[in-house]
Design a protein around this motif. Structure first.
Motif, PDB file in Angstrom:
ATOM      1  N   LEU A  82       0.829  -1.220   0.000  1.00 42.89           N
ATOM      2  CA  LEU A  82       0.000   0.000   0.000  1.00 42.89           C
ATOM      3  C   LEU A  82       0.851   1.253   0.000  1.00 42.89           C
ATOM      4  O   LEU A  82       0.440   2.296  -0.513  1.00 42.89           O
ATOM      5  CB  LEU A  82      -0.934  -0.007   1.215  1.00 42.89           C
ATOM      6  N   ALA A  83       2.048   1.159   0.594  1.00 41.77           N
ATOM      7  CA  ALA A  83       2.980   2.290   0.606  1.00 41.77           C
ATOM      8  C   ALA A  83       3.825   2.337  -0.662  1.00 41.77           C
ATOM      9  O   ALA A  83       4.772   3.133  -0.743  1.00 41.77           O
ATOM     10  CB  ALA A  83       3.880   2.200   1.831  1.00 41.77           C
ATOM     11  N   GLN A  84       3.484   1.483  -1.651  1.00 43.39           N
ATOM     12  CA  GLN A  84       4.199   1.387  -2.922  1.00 43.39           C
ATOM     13  C   GLN A  84       5.645   0.926  -2.755  1.00 43.39           C
ATOM     14  O   GLN A  84       6.498   1.193  -3.591  1.00 43.39           O
ATOM     15  CB  GLN A  84       4.167   2.737  -3.662  1.00 43.39           C
ATOM     16  N   ARG A  85       5.910   0.202  -1.683  1.00 39.15           N
ATOM     17  CA  ARG A  85       7.222  -0.426  -1.475  1.00 39.15           C
ATOM     18  C   ARG A  85       7.123  -1.873  -1.968  1.00 39.15           C
ATOM     19  O   ARG A  85       7.067  -2.823  -1.180  1.00 39.15           O
ATOM     20  CB  ARG A  85       7.593  -0.388   0.012  1.00 39.15           C
ATOM     21  N   TRP A  86       7.116  -2.021  -3.275  1.00 41.46           N
ATOM     22  CA  TRP A  86       6.802  -3.323  -3.851  1.00 41.46           C
ATOM     23  C   TRP A  86       7.890  -4.361  -3.569  1.00 41.46           C
ATOM     24  O   TRP A  86       7.583  -5.521  -3.298  1.00 41.46           O
ATOM     25  CB  TRP A  86       6.583  -3.177  -5.358  1.00 41.46           C
ATOM     26  N   SER A  87       9.141  -3.968  -3.632  1.00 42.13           N
ATOM     27  CA  SER A  87      10.216  -4.932  -3.389  1.00 42.13           C
ATOM     28  C   SER A  87      10.202  -5.413  -1.952  1.00 42.13           C
ATOM     29  O   SER A  87      10.303  -6.617  -1.666  1.00 42.13           O
ATOM     30  CB  SER A  87      11.569  -4.305  -3.726  1.00 42.13           C
ATOM     31  N   TRP A  88      10.059  -4.478  -1.012  1.00 39.68           N
ATOM     32  CA  TRP A  88       9.996  -4.862   0.406  1.00 39.68           C
ATOM     33  C   TRP A  88       8.730  -5.657   0.693  1.00 39.68           C
ATOM     34  O   TRP A  88       8.726  -6.589   1.513  1.00 39.68           O
ATOM     35  CB  TRP A  88      10.067  -3.627   1.291  1.00 39.68           C
ATOM     36  N   GLY A  89       7.639  -5.289   0.024  1.00 39.77           N
ATOM     37  CA  GLY A  89       6.395  -6.028   0.210  1.00 39.77           C
ATOM     38  C   GLY A  89       6.527  -7.476  -0.253  1.00 39.77           C
ATOM     39  O   GLY A  89       6.066  -8.403   0.420  1.00 39.77           O
ATOM     40  N   CYS A  90       7.182  -7.682  -1.402  1.00 44.07           N
ATOM     41  CA  CYS A  90       7.401  -9.054  -1.893  1.00 44.07           C
ATOM     42  C   CYS A  90       8.342  -9.815  -0.973  1.00 44.07           C
ATOM     43  O   CYS A  90       8.174 -11.023  -0.772  1.00 44.07           O
ATOM     44  CB  CYS A  90       7.972  -9.004  -3.312  1.00 44.07           C
ATOM     45  N   CYS A  91       9.318  -9.122  -0.404  1.00 44.13           N
ATOM     46  CA  CYS A  91      10.245  -9.769   0.531  1.00 44.13           C
ATOM     47  C   CYS A  91       9.491 -10.273   1.762  1.00 44.13           C
ATOM     48  O   CYS A  91       9.676 -11.424   2.192  1.00 44.13           O
ATOM     49  CB  CYS A  91      11.338  -8.783   0.931  1.00 44.13           C
ATOM     50  N   CYS A  92       8.637  -9.437   2.334  1.00 39.55           N
ATOM     51  CA  CYS A  92       7.858  -9.841   3.504  1.00 39.55           C
ATOM     52  C   CYS A  92       6.845 -10.925   3.151  1.00 39.55           C
ATOM     53  O   CYS A  92       6.575 -11.825   3.958  1.00 39.55           O
ATOM     54  CB  CYS A  92       7.144  -8.635   4.112  1.00 39.55           C
ATOM     55  N   PHE A  93       6.288 -10.843   1.945  1.00 38.00           N
ATOM     56  CA  PHE A  93       5.363 -11.882   1.506  1.00 38.00           C
ATOM     57  C   PHE A  93       6.063 -13.237   1.458  1.00 38.00           C
ATOM     58  O   PHE A  93       5.535 -14.252   1.939  1.00 38.00           O
ATOM     59  CB  PHE A  93       4.797 -11.529   0.126  1.00 38.00           C
ATOM     60  N   SER A  94       7.259 -13.262   0.883  1.00 37.10           N
ATOM     61  CA  SER A  94       8.011 -14.507   0.809  1.00 37.10           C
ATOM     62  C   SER A  94       8.395 -15.006   2.198  1.00 37.10           C
ATOM     63  O   SER A  94       8.385 -16.222   2.453  1.00 37.10           O
ATOM     64  CB  SER A  94       9.271 -14.302  -0.043  1.00 37.10           C
ATOM     65  N   LEU A  95       8.703 -14.077   3.096  1.00 36.41           N
ATOM     66  CA  LEU A  95       9.017 -14.469   4.477  1.00 36.41           C
ATOM     67  C   LEU A  95       7.803 -15.112   5.137  1.00 36.41           C
ATOM     68  O   LEU A  95       7.932 -16.094   5.879  1.00 36.41           O
ATOM     69  CB  LEU A  95       9.480 -13.249   5.267  1.00 36.41           C
ATOM     70  N   LEU A 153       9.390 -11.059  -8.442  1.00 37.89           N
ATOM     71  CA  LEU A 153       9.235 -12.503  -8.254  1.00 37.89           C
ATOM     72  C   LEU A 153      10.572 -13.145  -7.911  1.00 37.89           C
ATOM     73  O   LEU A 153      10.634 -14.105  -7.133  1.00 37.89           O
ATOM     74  CB  LEU A 153       8.651 -13.135  -9.521  1.00 37.89           C
ATOM     75  N   GLY A 154      11.649 -12.581  -8.470  1.00 42.01           N
ATOM     76  CA  GLY A 154      12.982 -13.079  -8.146  1.00 42.01           C
ATOM     77  C   GLY A 154      13.331 -12.883  -6.684  1.00 42.01           C
ATOM     78  O   GLY A 154      14.003 -13.727  -6.070  1.00 42.01           O
ATOM     79  N   ILE A 155      12.870 -11.770  -6.107  1.00 43.85           N
ATOM     80  CA  ILE A 155      13.091 -11.528  -4.678  1.00 43.85           C
ATOM     81  C   ILE A 155      12.419 -12.626  -3.851  1.00 43.85           C
ATOM     82  O   ILE A 155      13.011 -13.164  -2.909  1.00 43.85           O
ATOM     83  CB  ILE A 155      12.554 -10.147  -4.281  1.00 43.85           C
ATOM     84  N   CYS A 156      11.182 -12.950  -4.221  1.00 42.15           N
ATOM     85  CA  CYS A 156      10.453 -14.003  -3.494  1.00 42.15           C
ATOM     86  C   CYS A 156      11.185 -15.332  -3.573  1.00 42.15           C
ATOM     87  O   CYS A 156      11.364 -16.023  -2.564  1.00 42.15           O
ATOM     88  CB  CYS A 156       9.042 -14.149  -4.065  1.00 42.15           C
ATOM     89  N   ALA A 157      11.637 -15.690  -4.778  1.00 43.18           N
ATOM     90  CA  ALA A 157      12.312 -16.975  -4.961  1.00 43.18           C
ATOM     91  C   ALA A 157      13.665 -16.999  -4.262  1.00 43.18           C
ATOM     92  O   ALA A 157      14.031 -17.990  -3.615  1.00 43.18           O
ATOM     93  CB  ALA A 157      12.472 -17.265  -6.450  1.00 43.18           C
ATOM     94  N   ALA A 158      14.428 -15.898  -4.388  1.00 40.27           N
ATOM     95  CA  ALA A 158      15.768 -15.857  -3.796  1.00 40.27           C
ATOM     96  C   ALA A 158      15.708 -15.983  -2.281  1.00 40.27           C
ATOM     97  O   ALA A 158      16.557 -16.652  -1.670  1.00 40.27           O
ATOM     98  CB  ALA A 158      16.470 -14.560  -4.199  1.00 40.27           C
ATOM     99  N   LEU A 159      14.703 -15.363  -1.659  1.00 43.70           N
ATOM    100  CA  LEU A 159      14.587 -15.450  -0.206  1.00 43.70           C
ATOM    101  C   LEU A 159      14.277 -16.882   0.232  1.00 43.70           C
ATOM    102  O   LEU A 159      14.821 -17.364   1.238  1.00 43.70           O
ATOM    103  CB  LEU A 159      13.495 -14.505   0.288  1.00 43.70           C
ATOM    104  N   GLN A 160      13.429 -17.571  -0.528  1.00 45.87           N
ATOM    105  CA  GLN A 160      13.124 -18.966  -0.195  1.00 45.87           C
ATOM    106  C   GLN A 160      14.373 -19.832  -0.278  1.00 45.87           C
ATOM    107  O   GLN A 160      14.618 -20.685   0.592  1.00 45.87           O
ATOM    108  CB  GLN A 160      12.047 -19.513  -1.139  1.00 45.87           C
ATOM    109  N   VAL A 161      15.186 -19.620  -1.318  1.00 40.44           N
ATOM    110  CA  VAL A 161      16.420 -20.401  -1.474  1.00 40.44           C
ATOM    111  C   VAL A 161      17.402 -20.085  -0.356  1.00 40.44           C
ATOM    112  O   VAL A 161      18.025 -20.982   0.221  1.00 40.44           O
ATOM    113  CB  VAL A 161      17.053 -20.124  -2.849  1.00 40.44           C
ATOM    114  N   MET A 162      17.530 -18.801  -0.026  1.00 41.87           N
ATOM    115  CA  MET A 162      18.481 -18.391   1.002  1.00 41.87           C
ATOM    116  C   MET A 162      18.098 -18.974   2.367  1.00 41.87           C
ATOM    117  O   MET A 162      18.952 -19.505   3.086  1.00 41.87           O
ATOM    118  CB  MET A 162      18.530 -16.865   1.095  1.00 41.87           C
ATOM    119  N   LEU A 163      16.814 -18.904   2.723  1.00 41.94           N
ATOM    120  CA  LEU A 163      16.375 -19.434   4.014  1.00 41.94           C
ATOM    121  C   LEU A 163      16.505 -20.953   4.082  1.00 41.94           C
ATOM    122  O   LEU A 163      16.856 -21.523   5.116  1.00 41.94           O
ATOM    123  CB  LEU A 163      14.920 -19.020   4.282  1.00 41.94           C
TER     124      LEU A 163
END
Length: 438
Positions: A190-203, A235-245
């Motif tokens: 909602l704050a237009q922080r799309w990259s951070w939003g996708c990061c938290c979504f993946s978390l 989408l790459g942020i979401c995938a990369a976080l899953q691999v890293m964790l």
């Protein structure tokens, strides 16, 4: 002298802020009849309800007995990782194997140490009470930005739900942890922080896989906002976080980790189902029934995407284009467009779930007021909406579930789906606006 001027400046600022607050409260009192009906008073009502929730949650923790279900199993599974076991197929608890992704392990490892290796239940309850209040705060911030729901509804979302209080502070399930991260993600979007939003979504997905029910809506929003090529980095942020964790577990046994933590075909026990009690157990467990639910789920998602979310007059495939090259370049997404798409996507998934267990209520509980009030229809009055909320709450509080409680839950879900389909949509028809402009 300079110090004196600074003190006067601070005093003046504090007095000015107090004056503004006093004027706002006076105005609210003068318009007290509208206080519970006008969405612009969401934050004021939310503040009062959050204060009330502090007392209610404290009372629940100290007056209602804690019930052990999965907490010891969580701690045993985490302890296995602490002791050096990274093969997911070897990690077990009292209630079965570890079936949650790696984010769950890290978060509950922190809880393991914060609660004296999982033995200090009161400390765990206090932590989950803070988590509950944080969830309410994030949810209220979402509702404040959408300005759709009358504040009187929030009483039923907060103080009136025994089941949700129980899930948070009397059962200590991992579902609330995933949902608080999900609501944080939506606030960032909602704050237009799309990259951070996708990061938290993946978390959030890394804590429990149910968050993937929001994924179709998120994908639609990313394509609408950025097009295919622009959405790829998110989408790459979401995938990369899953691999890293998951890396320590993937290096040890990749097949074991993926098959356990992202097991889409896991079988549920009929004894715990909330939504399909009226079916014969053989049908509930039958593979054909599961495939039929999946087909209905995907079909309804496609119908909503084409007929309700995508309203530009172009083909749905136009979302793959760069936004600047589309026939009707999109406007910035509004809060209601973001929230409506995500909440509807999740709700459709819940309607066609193979089974809903009692702790799954928090998957959509805090979204129900929006789903019922954001798309007003003449045939569904305030009283009928409250009746739907009440029947849903009653269905989730019936233990063990009965054929009637399961049927009532499906009827309520059908009413909400019908309203979402028939009601006005957050996405306007851009082609009509263009004609009017000409």
């Amino acid at each position: 002298m300079a110090a004196g001027l600074r003190k006067r400046g601070r005093a003046g600022s504090a007095a000015q802020a107090a004056g503004v607050c006093r004027q706002w409260l006076q105005r609210a009192w003068q318009e007290r009849r509208l206080l519970l009906r006008e969405p612009r008073y969401t934050l004021l009502v939310a503040a009062c309800l959050c204060l009330a929730e502090v007392g209610i949650t404290f009372w629940v923790i100290h007056r209602v007995a804690y019930t052990e279900i999965d907490w010891k199993a969580y701690m045993a599974q985490v302890e296995g990782v602490i002791n050096g076991t990274y093969d997911y197929t070897q990690l077990q608890g009292d209630t079965g194997p570890l079936v949650y992704p790696a984010g769950f392990v890290y978060i509950f490892m922190g809880l393991y140490y914060a609660t004296g290796r999982g033995t200090d239940i009161r400390m765990a309850q206090n932590i989950f009470a803070v988590l509950y209040l944080a969830t309410l705060l994030l949810v209220f911030l979402i509702y404040h930005q959408t300005c759709k729901v009358p504040p009187f509804v929030f009483f039923f979302m907060c103080c009136a739900s025994y089941r949700v209080h129980s899930i948070f502070v009397l059962r200590l399930f991992n579902d609330p942890v995933a949902m608080v991260l999900l609501f944080l993600s939506i606030n960032l979007l909602l704050a237009q922080r799309w990259s951070w939003g996708c990061c938290c979504f993946s978390l959030a997905v890394s804590v429990k896989m149910n968050v993937l029910l929001f994924a179709p809506g998120l994908l639609f929003l990313l394509l609408t906002q950025f097009g295919f090529h622009g959405a790829l980095p998110k989408l790459g942020i979401c995938a990369a976080l899953q691999v890293m964790l998951g890396l320590p577990f993937l290096l040890e046994n990749p097949v074991g980790y993926l098959s356990r933590s992202f097991d889409l075909g896991r079988q549920f026990l009929f004894r715990w189902t909330v939504n399909w009690r009226f079916l014969p157990e053989a049908l509930f467990l039958h593979r054909a029934f599961h495939l039929a639910l999946l087909a209905a789920h995907l079909t309804l998602l496609v119908l909503f995407a084409i007929c309700r979310w995508h309203r530009t007059g172009e083909s749905i495939l136009s979302l793959l284009k760069d936004p600047s090259k589309r026939k009707f370049p999109p406007q910035p997404l509004t809060p209601n467009q973001i929230v409506s798409t995500l909440f509807t996507s999740n709700f459709i998934g819940i309607c066609f779930s193979r089974s809903l267990h009692y702790q799954f209520y928090v998957w959509y509980f805090h979204t129900l007021p929006y789903l019922l009030w954001a798309t007003p229809t003449r045939w569904l009055t305030h009283l009928l909406r409250l009746l739907v909320l009440g029947l849903i709450e009653l269905s989730w509080n019936t233990y063990p579930s009965t054929s009637c409680s399961s049927a009532a839950l499906h009827v309520c879900h059908a009413v909400i789906l019908l309203q979402l389909w028939l009601g006005p949509q957050a996405f306007p028809k851009s082609i009509q606006h263009t004609k009017k402009a000409h």
